[in-house]
Design a protein around this motif. Structure first.
Motif, short mmCIF file in Angstrom:
data_model
loop_
_atom_site.label_atom_id
_atom_site.label_comp_id
_atom_site.label_asym_id
_atom_site.label_seq_id
_atom_site.Cartn_x
_atom_site.Cartn_y
_atom_site.Cartn_z
N ALA A 131 -1.61 8.40 -6.29
CA ALA A 131 -1.40 7.90 -4.94
C ALA A 131 -0.14 7.06 -4.85
CB ALA A 131 -2.62 7.09 -4.49
N SER A 132 0.14 6.27 -5.88
CA SER A 132 1.36 5.46 -5.90
C SER A 132 2.60 6.33 -5.88
CB SER A 132 1.37 4.55 -7.14
OG SER A 132 2.57 3.82 -7.22
N LEU A 137 7.19 8.53 -2.37
CA LEU A 137 7.99 9.57 -1.72
C LEU A 137 7.67 9.68 -0.23
CD1 LEU A 137 7.90 12.27 -4.52
CD2 LEU A 137 9.72 10.65 -3.97
N GLY A 138 7.01 8.67 0.33
CA GLY A 138 6.84 8.60 1.77
C GLY A 138 5.61 9.26 2.33
N HIS A 139 4.65 9.64 1.48
CA HIS A 139 3.46 10.31 1.97
C HIS A 139 2.32 9.31 2.19
CE1 HIS A 139 5.46 14.10 1.30
NE2 HIS A 139 5.74 13.74 0.06
N ASP A 140 1.26 9.79 2.82
CA ASP A 140 0.15 8.94 3.24
C ASP A 140 -1.11 9.36 2.49
OD1 ASP A 140 -1.63 7.30 4.53
OD2 ASP A 140 -1.59 8.39 6.43
N PRO A 141 -1.46 8.69 1.38
CA PRO A 141 -2.61 9.12 0.59
C PRO A 141 -3.94 8.60 1.12
CG PRO A 141 -1.48 7.32 -0.52
CD PRO A 141 -0.70 7.61 0.72
N MET A 142 -4.97 9.41 0.95
CA MET A 142 -6.35 8.99 1.20
C MET A 142 -7.13 9.19 -0.10
SD MET A 142 -9.27 10.63 3.74
CE MET A 142 -9.03 9.56 5.16
N ILE A 143 -7.94 8.20 -0.48
CA ILE A 143 -8.68 8.24 -1.73
C ILE A 143 -10.16 8.36 -1.43
CG2 ILE A 143 -9.34 6.88 -3.75
CD1 ILE A 143 -6.55 5.76 -3.85
N TRP A 144 -10.82 9.26 -2.16
CA TRP A 144 -12.27 9.40 -2.07
C TRP A 144 -12.88 9.20 -3.44
CZ3 TRP A 144 -15.36 14.21 -3.22
CH2 TRP A 144 -16.73 13.98 -3.01
N SER A 145 -13.73 8.21 -3.56
CA SER A 145 -14.50 7.97 -4.78
C SER A 145 -15.86 8.63 -4.61
CB SER A 145 -14.66 6.47 -5.02
OG SER A 145 -15.57 6.23 -6.08
N SER A 171 1.08 -1.68 -6.97
CA SER A 171 1.50 -0.84 -8.09
C SER A 171 2.60 -1.55 -8.86
CB SER A 171 1.99 0.52 -7.59
OG SER A 171 2.46 1.32 -8.65
N THR A 172 2.43 -1.66 -10.17
CA THR A 172 3.43 -2.29 -11.02
C THR A 172 3.87 -1.31 -12.10
OG1 THR A 172 1.70 -3.22 -12.44
CG2 THR A 172 2.48 -4.59 -10.62
N GLY A 173 4.85 -1.73 -12.91
CA GLY A 173 5.32 -0.88 -14.00
C GLY A 173 6.42 0.05 -13.56
N ALA A 174 6.28 1.33 -13.88
CA ALA A 174 7.31 2.32 -13.55
C ALA A 174 7.45 2.53 -12.05
CB ALA A 174 7.01 3.65 -14.25
N LEU A 175 6.41 2.28 -11.28
CA LEU A 175 6.45 2.36 -9.82
C LEU A 175 6.01 1.00 -9.29
CD1 LEU A 175 4.74 5.84 -9.25
CD2 LEU A 175 7.18 5.34 -9.22
N ALA A 176 6.97 0.19 -8.90
CA ALA A 176 6.68 -1.19 -8.48
C ALA A 176 6.78 -1.29 -6.97
CB ALA A 176 7.64 -2.16 -9.16
N VAL A 302 1.50 11.23 -13.86
CA VAL A 302 1.72 9.85 -14.29
C VAL A 302 0.71 9.50 -15.37
CG1 VAL A 302 2.57 9.14 -12.01
CG2 VAL A 302 0.16 8.85 -12.57
N THR A 303 1.04 8.48 -16.16
CA THR A 303 0.05 7.80 -16.98
C THR A 303 -0.09 6.39 -16.42
OG1 THR A 303 1.69 7.01 -18.58
CG2 THR A 303 0.68 9.15 -19.00
#
Length: 607
Positions: A131-132, A137-145, A171-176, A302-303
């Motif tokens: 999701a990050s 890249l400008g997209h809108d994520p939705m998460i379902w657990s 989000s931290t690290g490679a994508l901050a 990603v990892t």
């Protein structure tokens, strides 16, 4: 007094002249500033009006910045801004990029695709990291657990069953960056609230249950849309694209066959209700194409490590991800998909359906230029996920670091000794891939490559996997060496010659030592025997390789031995714990289809 009065009059006259001269300039500046403010208010009004807590430009900038992928690993320094949705994006992007110089990856401030709403199944480390990347890249994520536990902390305390708000994810690290996500409560919400794109980003041992929950919702959504399209004479039928990250144990085949069966049941129900003429609806009577494409990834994009219910640390963004899309044909090559991508990008009118129909288009749109098509379809992707075999070597060499012993019973009933400390040491994964463990991993990889060669398919090597996933070189750097020749005559200085020492390939152990000591992107190893390295990777990663080895008369002896050793350690048979292969009837050796059936399956997506 006269002199002073005269001086004052001169000063007043000069000041009046200056004011008359500067007045037109001041008026112009004032008018320009007013026009700029007016235009700025019109430009930013749609964005600023939607903000709840602040209407300042600084708040807009902070809330809508999306960073790219940094060259330096684990750097908290954000890199170039990829997207700022709106006319003020260009100015802010130029301002930000000018401040951070050339030590970052270049990125275009524009995108060939519009923002997409993408549904992500799962709420663990990989789901949050995926999701990050999409939000970057400008997209809108939705998460379902599926259980609801993974997104509980994202829901605002004031939320109710009907209306709820969500917190942002840090989000931290490679994508901050911080980004907003939507949360789905039920499978129907996920299917109906996005732009026909779903990503499965959860452990493989949870795939079957989720696929069975989603199948009926997906088919009902597509068929109802197609009925409306036919009523309105829409020529391009509705489609749905599903991405499996990462693919394991022919999950795409199980899902495709499940969707086909659900489509048949849906068609029968509607035919019974409305008559046989219902089969004329687009796609409902078509056995081959009912509007679903499934793209399987050889590994995750990603990892990551989930640090809390609202934060994730993205360890690395992979440079290359192998993929294939079903249904397709053996002629669907990497080059042809590149051509389709270029034609879509250059088109003045972006076609969502055209993008959804092509695996590389949709993956590149959502997650960037990192996807490589592999010859061999699903067979190649099934042999391209190296995590299971690599984790087998790590587990076998470090089980004593994972398996904490319980406190021993006292030697007699009268012992007064304190309970001994049996805690295990924390350990780094890459650092403990020693030369012997590295050689075991290389031998496991040779078995996999032999099976791929027998199947005539193209897969990555273990060295490419570590290099493309963790940005470590595959060879030693070339070195300049100075050699001294012997003295020709007494008193004469020796001749100096310079030669370049050739590069040599790095071993798996050496690559992992570079990750730990130089790149600093090592991770902690498993601290419990209930690790996905065993419970997921052994049944869902290793068992299929053994089956394919038997199919082509190329036994995967080390893989099979590893399964037996791990099964003996845990006191259970991991061979029969793969519910996806059980659902396909591939666990029993007598039920294995012929090699020709496997080759057809690799492109059709079903046996």
């Amino acid at each position: 007094m006269d002199a002073m009065t005269h001086s004052r009059s001169i000063i007043i006259e000069v000041s009046l002249q200056l004011q008359l001269l500067l007045l037109p300039v001041a008026i112009r500046v004032l008018l320009l500033s007013q026009c700029w403010c007016l235009s700025f208010s019109f430009v930013t009004a749609p964005y600023l009006s939607s903000m709840r807590s602040s209407k300042s430009l600084a708040y807009y900038y902070r809330q809508h910045q999306y960073y790219g992928v940094g060259v330096r690993h684990h750097s908290l320094q954000p890199t170039r801004i990829h997207h700022l949705n709106g006319p003020i994006r260009r100015d802010l992007t130029m301002l930000y990029n000018s401040q951070h110089g050339d030590n970052v990856e270049s990125a275009s401030p524009t995108s060939p695709y519009p923002s997409l709403r993408v549904g992500i199944v799962g709420a663990g480390s990989v789901a949050f990291g995926t999701a990050s990347l999409a939000a970057t890249l400008g997209h809108d994520p939705m998460i379902w657990s599926p259980s609801g536990a993974g997104t509980r902390e994202l829901l605002d305390e004031r939320s109710d069953d009907n209306m709820f708000t969500t917190k942002s994810i840090q989000s931290t690290g490679a994508l901050a960056h911080d980004f907003n996500v939507r949360v789905a409560r039920y499978p129907r919400d996920l299917v109906h609230s996005n732009d026909n794109v779903l990503v499965l980003a959860l452990p493989a041992n949870g795939h079957r249950k989720v696929m069975e929950e989603l199948a009926s919702e997906i088919i009902e959504f597509i068929m109802e849309k197609r009925q409306l399209q036919q009523a309105n004479d829409v020529q391009v039928p509705e489609m749905m694209h599903i991405i499996i990250s990462a693919h394991a144990s022919l999950g795409a085949v199980y899902f495709m066959q499940l969707l086909q069966e659900e489509r048949r049941r849906y068609s029968l129900r509607r035919s019974d209700k409305y008559g046989k003429e219902y089969s004329n609806v687009q796609g409902i009577g078509n056995e081959d194409d009912f509007g679903v494409r499934i793209t399987a990834w050889g590994t995750t994009a990603v990892t990551a490590r989930k640090t809390s219910g609202t934060s994730v640390n993205v360890l690395t963004v992979r440079q290359s991800v192998d993929f294939c899309t079903v249904p397709s044909t053996p002629e669907s090559t990497h080059e042809s998909e590149d051509g389709m991508l270029q034609s879509t990008m250059s088109s003045s009118v972006w076609s969502r359906q055209k993008c959804l129909a092509n695996g590389k288009n949709i993956c590149t749109s959502l997650f960037g230029q990192r996807f490589k098509h592999r010859k061999g379809g699903l067979l190649a992707i099934s042999l391209s996920n190296l995590n299971a075999q690599n984790h087998l070597g790590i587990v076998l060499g470090n089980m004593s670091r994972m398996d904490q012993p319980p406190p021993p019973p006292p030697p007699d009933g009268f012992s007064s000794s304190a309970t001994p400390d049996t805690s295990i040491e924390p350990w780094y994964q890459a650092k403990n891939i020693t030369p012997n463990i590295g050689r075991l991993m290389e031998a496991l990889d040779r078995e996999r490559l032999d099976i791929a060669k027998a199947l005539d398919i193209d897969v990555r090597t273990i060295y490419e996997h570590f290099s493309w996933s963790f940005h470590v070189p595959m060879e030693t750097p070339a070195m300049e060496i100075t050699n001294e020749s012997e003295e020709l005559n007494p008193g004469q200085s020796p001749l100096l010659t310079k030669t370049m020492k050739k590069m040599r390939p790095l071993s798996v152990s050496e690559m992992n030592q570079q990750m730990h000591h130089y790149l600093r992107n090592d991770v902690s190893g498993p601290s419990s025997p209930d690790s996905r390295y065993v419970l997921e990777d052994v049944p869902y990663g290793l068992v299929l390789i053994v089956i394919l080895g038997r199919l082509v008369k190329c036994p995967a002896t080390l893989h099979e031995s590893g399964i037996k050793i791990i099964s003996a350690m845990y006191g259970r048979d991991f061979t029969v714990e793969n519910d996806l292969l059980q659902g396909l009837g591939l666990i029993e050796e007598g039920d294995i289809p012929s090699l020709d059936k496997w080759r057809e399956m690799a492109f059709l997506g079903h046996f």
